[in-house]
Design a protein around this motif. Structure first.
Motif, PDB file in Angstrom:
ATOM      1  N   SER A 159      15.038 -29.037  52.071  1.00 36.03           N
ATOM      2  CA  SER A 159      14.253 -29.120  50.845  1.00 36.03           C
ATOM      3  C   SER A 159      13.637 -30.508  50.757  1.00 36.03           C
ATOM      4  N   SER A 187      21.955 -24.303  46.089  1.00 35.35           N
ATOM      5  CA  SER A 187      21.459 -23.073  46.718  1.00 35.35           C
ATOM      6  C   SER A 187      20.146 -23.299  47.453  1.00 35.35           C
ATOM      7  N   GLU A 188      19.370 -24.296  47.019  1.00 34.41           N
ATOM      8  CA  GLU A 188      18.107 -24.582  47.698  1.00 34.41           C
ATOM      9  C   GLU A 188      18.335 -24.949  49.163  1.00 34.41           C
ATOM     10  N   SER A 189      19.457 -25.604  49.451  1.00 35.81           N
ATOM     11  CA  SER A 189      19.764 -25.956  50.837  1.00 35.81           C
ATOM     12  C   SER A 189      19.984 -24.703  51.672  1.00 35.81           C
ATOM     13  N   GLY A 191      18.771 -21.718  50.877  1.00 31.76           N
ATOM     14  CA  GLY A 191      17.559 -20.910  50.831  1.00 31.76           C
ATOM     15  C   GLY A 191      16.502 -21.306  51.832  1.00 31.76           C
ATOM     16  N   SER A 192      16.582 -22.509  52.377  1.00 34.93           N
ATOM     17  CA  SER A 192      15.585 -22.908  53.368  1.00 34.93           C
ATOM     18  C   SER A 192      15.683 -22.049  54.622  1.00 34.93           C
ATOM     19  N   GLU A 195      15.757 -17.487  52.981  1.00 32.37           N
ATOM     20  CA  GLU A 195      14.731 -17.494  51.943  1.00 32.37           C
ATOM     21  C   GLU A 195      14.687 -16.180  51.167  1.00 32.37           C
ATOM     22  N   SER A 202      17.279 -15.213  42.815  1.00 28.88           N
ATOM     23  CA  SER A 202      16.673 -15.983  41.725  1.00 28.88           C
ATOM     24  C   SER A 202      15.879 -15.100  40.763  1.00 28.88           C
TER      25      SER A 202
END
Length: 258
Positions: A159, A187-189, A191-192, A195, A202
């Motif tokens: 991210s 969670s962004e980590s 989701g990379s 996805e 989300s």
């Protein structure tokens, strides 16, 4: 007259012998304080970055004698350094270019073997946990001794806000595919790479939407919990017998069919 001539000859011979012998036999012995009178840079290097060469030995203990009385007064490294596999390596000066600053190393880009004579644990981790890192030379990453480069020098961050501390929280450089993390991992980590799963989660209108990925997929990458780990047995025995797999009705945990 003849006697006077003989006396003068004898005095001349003795004087010549004294003058000849004085530089060697009558000269004072050198001390460490004498070295700096001519050799200014080596003492300065040792004072700044000498390591044990500063604290454990003196100039005269290392350089025994001085030209012209001693022609070869540069000792071999092995005269002091022995007992470890690293000290059995040849061509010490290829990395330790300046013996007066022994811990300032200049490394080529394709060195591995010499590094592993000291850093054996890292070599074992690389071999036991195969990845692209296993194929790389140590100095491809560590271009300076004791330097640990940030992962983002080679790898795209997961991210925009990701920093080195985030990388090392999940990935150890010598076993990068063994991914471990704690409950606070954003969670962004995840989701990379995952996805689609993060996108489904989300936009979900269920309680799962509020959960972090690491809350379900605990501790280790690719851990997939069963629904019963959280929900116990949510339906009657008859329904569970008819539909033993939760996904038959509820699709996936990221996109529940409700």
């Amino acid at each position: 007259m003849k006697r006077l001539t003989l006396i003068l000859i004898a005095l001349t011979i003795c004087t010549g012998m004294i003058l000849t012998l004085t530089p060697f036999s009558l000269a004072a012995e050198l001390s460490n304080d004498d070295c700096v009178k001519c050799h200014t840079q080596p003492p300065a290097d040792i004072a700044a970055n000498g390591g044990a060469h500063k604290t454990e030995v003196t100039c005269m203990e290392c350089h025994e004698g001085h030209p012209p009385t001693i022609r070869e007064n540069i000792p071999a490294c092995s005269s002091c350094h022995s007992g470890k596999s690293h000290y059995e390596l040849q061509n010490c000066l290829s990395c330790h270019n300046n013996p007066h600053t022994p811990l300032i190393l200049h490394l080529a880009k394709d060195i591995t073997g010499p590094c592993l004579t000291c850093h054996q644990e890292q070599g074992v981790l690389l071999q036991e946990n195969k990845s692209f890192h296993t194929t790389m030379a140590c100095t491809a990453c560590h271009q300076e001794h004791a330097q640990v480069p940030p992962c983002v020098n080679c790898h795209e961050p997961h991210s925009e806000t990701m920093v080195q501390a985030d990388c090392s929280q999940c990935h150890q450089a010598h076993k990068p595919l063994v991914v471990v993390y704690n409950d606070s991992t954003p969670s962004e980590s995840c989701g990379s790479c995952h996805e689609e799963a993060l996108s489904q989660l989300s936009t979900s209108n269920t309680k799962h939407q509020a959960l972090a990925c690491a809350a379900c997929h605990k501790d280790k990458h690719k851990t997939v919990p069963t629904c019963q780990d959280c929900h116990s047995v949510p339906h009657s025995a008859g329904m569970m017998k008819k539909f033993p797999t939760c996904g038959e009705c509820h699709n996936t945990a990221h996109d529940l069919n409700l």
